[in-house]
Motif scaffolding. Structure first.
Motif, PDB file in Angstrom:
ATOM      1  N   SER A 291      19.954 -28.560   8.144  1.00 56.31           N
ATOM      2  CA  SER A 291      20.576 -28.389   6.634  1.00 56.31           C
ATOM      3  C   SER A 291      20.296 -26.473   5.684  1.00 56.31           C
ATOM      4  CB  SER A 291      19.481 -29.243   6.082  1.00 56.31           C
ATOM      5  OG  SER A 291      18.356 -29.107   6.881  1.00 56.31           O
ATOM      6  N   PHE A 292      20.993 -26.030   6.575  1.00 56.14           N
ATOM      7  CA  PHE A 292      20.912 -24.364   5.551  1.00 56.14           C
ATOM      8  C   PHE A 292      21.436 -25.067   4.815  1.00 56.14           C
ATOM      9  CE2 PHE A 292      21.778 -21.069   5.221  1.00 56.14           C
ATOM     10  CZ  PHE A 292      20.763 -20.344   4.295  1.00 56.14           C
ATOM     11  N   ASP A 297      17.825 -22.405  -0.067  1.00 56.47           N
ATOM     12  CA  ASP A 297      16.578 -21.598   0.571  1.00 56.47           C
ATOM     13  C   ASP A 297      17.021 -20.610   0.700  1.00 56.47           C
ATOM     14  OD1 ASP A 297      16.431 -24.458   1.611  1.00 56.47           O
ATOM     15  OD2 ASP A 297      18.196 -24.058   2.893  1.00 56.47           O
ATOM     16  N   ILE A 298      17.948 -19.612  -0.040  1.00 57.79           N
ATOM     17  CA  ILE A 298      17.399 -18.132  -0.370  1.00 57.79           C
ATOM     18  C   ILE A 298      16.451 -17.135  -0.800  1.00 57.79           C
ATOM     19  CG2 ILE A 298      19.053 -18.180  -2.072  1.00 57.79           C
ATOM     20  CD1 ILE A 298      19.364 -15.473   0.567  1.00 57.79           C
ATOM     21  N   GLU A 299      16.404 -17.844  -1.784  1.00 61.09           N
ATOM     22  CA  GLU A 299      14.954 -17.980  -2.651  1.00 61.09           C
ATOM     23  C   GLU A 299      13.160 -17.578  -1.994  1.00 61.09           C
ATOM     24  OE1 GLU A 299      14.486 -19.746  -6.144  1.00 61.09           O
ATOM     25  OE2 GLU A 299      16.381 -19.530  -6.974  1.00 61.09           O
ATOM     26  N   ARG A 300      13.430 -18.689  -1.330  1.00 62.86           N
ATOM     27  CA  ARG A 300      12.216 -18.822  -0.035  1.00 62.86           C
ATOM     28  C   ARG A 300      12.828 -17.848   1.457  1.00 62.86           C
ATOM     29  NH1 ARG A 300      12.383 -21.283   4.770  1.00 62.86           N
ATOM     30  NH2 ARG A 300      14.295 -22.501   4.138  1.00 62.86           N
ATOM     31  N   PRO A 315      21.700 -21.808  13.934  1.00 63.56           N
ATOM     32  CA  PRO A 315      23.608 -22.106  13.830  1.00 63.56           C
ATOM     33  C   PRO A 315      23.696 -21.540  12.414  1.00 63.56           C
ATOM     34  CG  PRO A 315      22.178 -23.745  13.882  1.00 63.56           C
ATOM     35  CD  PRO A 315      21.190 -22.939  14.190  1.00 63.56           C
ATOM     36  N   VAL A 316      25.315 -21.413  11.904  1.00 61.93           N
ATOM     37  CA  VAL A 316      25.630 -21.491  11.154  1.00 61.93           C
ATOM     38  C   VAL A 316      27.384 -21.667  11.229  1.00 61.93           C
ATOM     39  CG1 VAL A 316      27.242 -19.734   9.449  1.00 61.93           C
ATOM     40  CG2 VAL A 316      24.876 -18.611  10.942  1.00 61.93           C
ATOM     41  N   GLN A 317      27.170 -23.117  10.822  1.00 63.92           N
ATOM     42  CA  GLN A 317      28.592 -23.743  11.457  1.00 63.92           C
ATOM     43  C   GLN A 317      29.157 -24.162  10.281  1.00 63.92           C
ATOM     44  OE1 GLN A 317      27.835 -25.844  13.895  1.00 63.92           O
ATOM     45  NE2 GLN A 317      25.919 -25.721  14.347  1.00 63.92           N
ATOM     46  N   GLU A 318      29.066 -23.360   9.102  1.00 63.91           N
ATOM     47  CA  GLU A 318      30.168 -23.144   7.902  1.00 63.91           C
ATOM     48  C   GLU A 318      31.129 -22.167   8.204  1.00 63.91           C
ATOM     49  OE1 GLU A 318      31.958 -25.936   7.336  1.00 63.91           O
ATOM     50  OE2 GLU A 318      30.839 -27.579   7.919  1.00 63.91           O
ATOM     51  N   PRO A 319      31.868 -21.396   7.689  1.00 62.91           N
ATOM     52  CA  PRO A 319      32.218 -20.344   7.762  1.00 62.91           C
ATOM     53  C   PRO A 319      31.731 -19.905   5.804  1.00 62.91           C
ATOM     54  CG  PRO A 319      34.498 -21.681   8.705  1.00 62.91           C
ATOM     55  CD  PRO A 319      33.185 -22.701   7.653  1.00 62.91           C
ATOM     56  N   ASN A 320      31.700 -20.323   4.837  1.00 62.24           N
ATOM     57  CA  ASN A 320      31.623 -19.643   3.500  1.00 62.24           C
ATOM     58  C   ASN A 320      30.375 -19.267   3.729  1.00 62.24           C
ATOM     59  OD1 ASN A 320      30.761 -22.484   4.312  1.00 62.24           O
ATOM     60  ND2 ASN A 320      31.111 -23.273   1.964  1.00 62.24           N
ATOM     61  N   VAL A 321      29.171 -20.340   4.712  1.00 60.08           N
ATOM     62  CA  VAL A 321      27.587 -19.732   4.778  1.00 60.08           C
ATOM     63  C   VAL A 321      27.619 -18.383   5.844  1.00 60.08           C
ATOM     64  CG1 VAL A 321      25.612 -20.716   5.732  1.00 60.08           C
ATOM     65  CG2 VAL A 321      26.989 -21.955   4.366  1.00 60.08           C
TER      66      VAL A 321
END
Length: 624
Positions: A291-292, A297-300, A315-321
């Motif tokens: 659920s990234f 979550d970037i601040e943490r 894993p990186v499921q979405e291209p925009n991520v």
């Protein structure tokens, strides 16, 4: 009287020898004529002379003569004899790197699917393709359906859809096609973000003399197999050993996990377990939550050292991520580079205290050479004076020239950057008014220097304030590449695509082409491709949109007709230009139609109307 008894005694002692000698002379005189007549008379009684230069001893004698059975004959049939074994020709490779065994550094193989390659695969390709030597995607292709996507590296589809064998199909393809072309191979899945720049820098520091089987992401401490999600780095020597064991690997692939099948195969081939570090370099990875969310979550994660030090994130499921992660790490890299530059500059300033010149020996900008010191007045570099619209005395043959093209864009960029710097340093109350004076100079050892006199208006007092700004655009990494000039007299065929909006630029290109090529009688040919819009007047009418272009082409062709130079054109009617304005396929269509008018061995150069044509450039084209 005393002599006679001595002779008689000697004769008595050698009487048998003297008798034999006398008999020998006697028989030789009697039998010699008989034997000689028998050799020179044939059975017909015809005699021959004993002349060594007679017809019987001549090479040109009649071959029908009989009697001389030992007459020499010369046989010319099958002579000279050919060599029984033809010497093998030495076929040298096209590139010197092939002959010397020079290989590229890094190959990245990505496991994907036909559904994800156009989304996650395309995003991954855009973030790493320009940073590594080659990227290829391997997918399942059960049918003949074509993918609506193309990638520079390439996409390979396997008709065998068995999951357990997919990774071995990838290894088989790599070993068959790229085994001796790369030093290292990085295998990964498409749901992984790769810090390609750091990965490439790492493999440049690893020696190729040792076997490398490295990765991370193990499921537990007891397994010796690394995760393909985190990425697997293999050296060329390991790939050679794996190639020899592929049959065993296929027969013993009984797990649905890529990690187990691939790890077992490499372990059997090399007897090496996967290592998380090699030669002092660690291949670390970071596992993201399912659920990234980048914004939440970037601040943490910015405070997590493992997150920043990892080479791969999954894993990186979405291209925009994936794009967001790439943008974030690029910004972090820029901040680190600026900090390194600042640190180096401070160290140079501090070290200058120990030099003979102290602080006065520090150049500006710091770390950039001070420039060439002229030996005499002939070596003094010239400063060109310019304004907003014109440049003066830019060459030995012109007094003033209108600013246009690249020169105008360059000066506008420098002026705008100087205005921002002044406003940032002296406050926002200074409002830019105009450029008073401008000077520029190019130093081959330093770069381009500018000196600008800028006029500002002080919004608080209303007075005009003058500021002098010095700007330097240093050269980057300069490498002098010696290129031989062409020795072959090859004709270069230039093709220029002309649209209605760019006809003025095309006319300038033709004038430049006439000055550079036609006046010097170079073996070149220019063909104009006139793209007609259906809504504008077409060819054959008085209001032809390209009439001025055609007239200039005819004028230049007539002027240099004696030299064999000519400018031709071909007209093509296209659909609505709004539909094809930014379509790259239009150039391919135009090239496909025009190339048919040339022979297959012709050398063709596709041009644009705003390009700066140079003689050296054409020499390089002919040499290629």
């Amino acid at each position: 009287m005393k002599t006679f008894p001595f002779i008689s005694t000697l004769c008595r002692q050698n009487k048998y020898f003297l008798i034999g000698l006398c008999l020998g002379f006697f028989f030789s005189f009697i039998l010699s004529p008989i034997f000689e007549n028998g050799c020179l008379v044939n059975e017909n009684g015809e005699g021959y002379t004993n002349d060594h230069l007679s017809r019987s001893r001549s090479l040109s004698s009649d071959s029908n003569l009989l009697g001389d059975e030992y007459e020499p004959r010369i046989n010319f049939a099958g002579k000279p004899n050919k060599a029984r074994k033809t010497p093998a020709l030495l076929n040298r490779p096209r590139y010197y790197s092939t002959e010397l065994g020079i290989r590229e550094k890094l190959f990245v193989g990505v496991l994907s699917s036909q559904y994800d390659v156009s989304t996650r695969g395309a995003a991954l390709n855009k973030t790493i393709a320009h940073l590594v030597d080659k990227v290829m995607f391997f997918i399942d292709a059960p049918g003949h359906q074509k993918l609506n996507i193309s990638m520079p590296g390439g996409i390979v589809g396997f008709t065998d859809t068995r999951r357990t064998l997919k990774v071995f199909h990838m290894l088989k393809y790599i070993t068959d096609n790229f085994l001796d072309e790369f030093d290292f191979y990085f295998l990964v899945k498409d749901a992984t973000y790769i810090k390609a720049r750091e990965l490439y820098e790492m493999v440049q520091g690893i020696s190729v003399s040792e076997d490398v089987h490295a990765g991370s992401g193990r499921r537990d401490e007891h397994t010796s197999f690394c995760s393909l999600d985190a990425g697997l780095l293999l050296s060329s020597s390991v790939m050679h050993k794996v190639m020899l064991s592929l049959d065993w690997c296929v027969k013993n692939a009984f797990s649905d996990s890529y990690d187990d099948n691939l790890g077992r195969c490499i372990l059997h081939a090399t007897d090496m377990s996967c290592q998380e570090s090699v030669q002092g370099y660690a291949l670390t990875s970071y596992s993201l939550d399912r659920s990234f969310n980048m914004e939440e979550d970037i601040e943490r994660l910015t405070k997590d050292y493992k997150f920043h030090s990892a080479l791969t994130l999954y894993p990186v499921q979405e291209p925009n991520v994936l794009f967001q992660l790439h943008a974030y790490f690029c910004k972090v890299g820029l901040v680190h580079n600026k900090q390194d530059i600042t640190s180096l500059r401070n160290s140079l300033v501090n070290m200058s205290e120990m030099t003979p010149g102290r602080r006065s020996g520090v150049t500006w900008p710091i770390g950039i050479p001070s420039g060439t010191v002229p030996i005499n007045r002939f070596d003094v570099l010239r400063w060109d004076y310019f304004t907003d619209t014109e440049v003066y005395l830019n060459s030995d043959f012109s007094n003033v020239k209108k600013l246009d093209g690249a020169d105008k864009k360059d000066i506008q960029y420098v002026v705008n950057a100087s205005i921002k710097q002044v406003e940032a340093g002296w406050g926002e109350h200074l409002q830019y008014h105009h450029l008073i004076n401008g000077y520029r100079r190019f130093d081959p050892s330093r770069g381009m220097d500018y000196r600008l006199d800028l006029a500002f208006r002080d919004t608080r007092t209303g007075q005009e304030v003058h500021k002098r700004v010095e700007v330097c655009k240093p050269l980057g990494r300069v490498e002098v590449v010696p290129m031989p000039y062409v020795t072959e007299n090859v004709r270069v065929n230039l093709i220029l695509q002309v649209e209605a909006e760019s006809k003025l630029e095309a006319m300038k290109f033709m004038e430049n082409y006439a000055r550079i090529c036609m006046e010097k009688r170079d073996k070149t040919f220019l063909m104009l491709v006139l793209l007609y819009d259906p809504s504008l007047p077409g060819k054959g009418t008085k209001d032809d949109i390209f009439l001025s272009v055609k007239e200039l082409a005819l004028t230049l062709s007539d002027r240099y007709k004696k030299d064999g130079s000519k400018i031709a054109w071909v007209s093509i009617k296209i659909p609505s230009p709004n539909e094809l304005a930014n379509d790259p396929l239009l150039e391919f269509v135009v090239a496909d139609l025009v190339i048919r008018k040339f022979s297959p061995e012709s050398l063709i150069l596709m041009c644009q109307s705003n390009m700066d044509l140079r003689q050296d450039y054409l020499n390089r084209v002919s040499f290629l």
